[in-house]
Scaffold this motif. Structure first.
Motif, PDB file in Angstrom:
ATOM      1  N   ILE A 106      45.049  51.679  36.862  1.00 43.33           N
ATOM      2  CA  ILE A 106      43.890  50.896  37.276  1.00 43.33           C
ATOM      3  C   ILE A 106      44.394  49.586  37.866  1.00 43.33           C
ATOM      4  O   ILE A 106      45.124  48.839  37.212  1.00 43.33           O
ATOM      5  N   ASP A 107      44.023  49.313  39.114  1.00 42.81           N
ATOM      6  CA  ASP A 107      44.399  48.062  39.760  1.00 42.81           C
ATOM      7  C   ASP A 107      43.570  46.914  39.200  1.00 42.81           C
ATOM      8  O   ASP A 107      42.392  47.078  38.889  1.00 42.81           O
ATOM      9  N   THR A 108      44.181  45.757  39.079  1.00 39.13           N
ATOM     10  CA  THR A 108      43.492  44.569  38.577  1.00 39.13           C
ATOM     11  C   THR A 108      43.128  43.648  39.733  1.00 39.13           C
ATOM     12  O   THR A 108      43.593  43.818  40.857  1.00 39.13           O
ATOM     13  N   PHE A 109      42.286  42.662  39.458  1.00 37.12           N
ATOM     14  CA  PHE A 109      41.872  41.692  40.459  1.00 37.12           C
ATOM     15  C   PHE A 109      42.529  40.342  40.197  1.00 37.12           C
ATOM     16  O   PHE A 109      43.415  39.919  40.915  1.00 37.12           O
ATOM     17  N   PHE A 110      42.068  39.652  39.162  1.00 39.51           N
ATOM     18  CA  PHE A 110      42.551  38.315  38.869  1.00 39.51           C
ATOM     19  C   PHE A 110      43.870  38.306  38.103  1.00 39.51           C
ATOM     20  O   PHE A 110      44.615  37.335  38.153  1.00 39.51           O
ATOM     21  N   MET A 111      44.173  39.356  37.370  1.00 46.10           N
ATOM     22  CA  MET A 111      45.399  39.390  36.588  1.00 46.10           C
ATOM     23  C   MET A 111      46.630  39.459  37.473  1.00 46.10           C
ATOM     24  O   MET A 111      47.742  39.219  37.009  1.00 46.10           O
ATOM     25  N   LYS A 112      46.459  39.744  38.751  1.00 43.71           N
ATOM     26  CA  LYS A 112      47.585  39.735  39.687  1.00 43.71           C
ATOM     27  C   LYS A 112      48.198  38.341  39.778  1.00 43.71           C
ATOM     28  O   LYS A 112      49.383  38.196  40.039  1.00 43.71           O
ATOM     29  N   VAL A 113      47.392  37.330  39.564  1.00 40.58           N
ATOM     30  CA  VAL A 113      47.887  35.944  39.569  1.00 40.58           C
ATOM     31  C   VAL A 113      48.927  35.757  38.472  1.00 40.58           C
ATOM     32  O   VAL A 113      49.880  35.014  38.628  1.00 40.58           O
TER      33      VAL A 113
END
Length: 119
Positions: A106-113
């Motif tokens: 599952i790809d993340t959105f904000f956790m990529k930061v």
């Protein structure tokens, strides 16, 4: 004396602002990304349940048909075993039982930061 104190505290607001933005990004990561992860987990669970229920009808007589049917129903629900990020594993566990496990990235959105791209 008052002028000297004002000039010494001129950069404190910027430091507090940076810390506040960091904390808000962390809270957004937990709120948005964890919600997205739980949504996808429930989708995978429903697809695994549907695949197991569809495949178990062929047991115990035809375990190969049961496995093929489970793969077909998992694919109908969006979990294709041909995708390298998705693994669908149907396995007969008893005469009238079929266990289906679906593993998906599952790809993340904000956790990529924070360096977390997928879960």
């Amino acid at each position: 004396m008052t002028e000297r104190l004002r000039s010494d505290d001129s950069g404190a607001v910027y430091v507090l602002m940076v810390l506040a933005i960091f904390v808000l990004m962390a809270m957004a990561a937990f709120a948005v990304d964890l919600g997205w992860i739980f949504l996808n987990k429930s989708r995978a669970q429903r697809a695994a349940d549907a695949a197991a229920l569809a495949g178990v009808t062929a047991l115990p007589a035809e375990p190969t048909t049961a496995i093929d049917t489970a793969h077909e129903y998992a694919k109908l629900n969006g979990y294709d075993n041909d995708d390298p990020n998705i693994v669908v594993t149907p396995q007969p566990t008893a005469d009238n039982e079929l266990r289906v496990q679906i593993d998906d990235d599952i790809d993340t959105f904000f956790m990529k930061v924070f360096g977390i791209d997928t879960v």
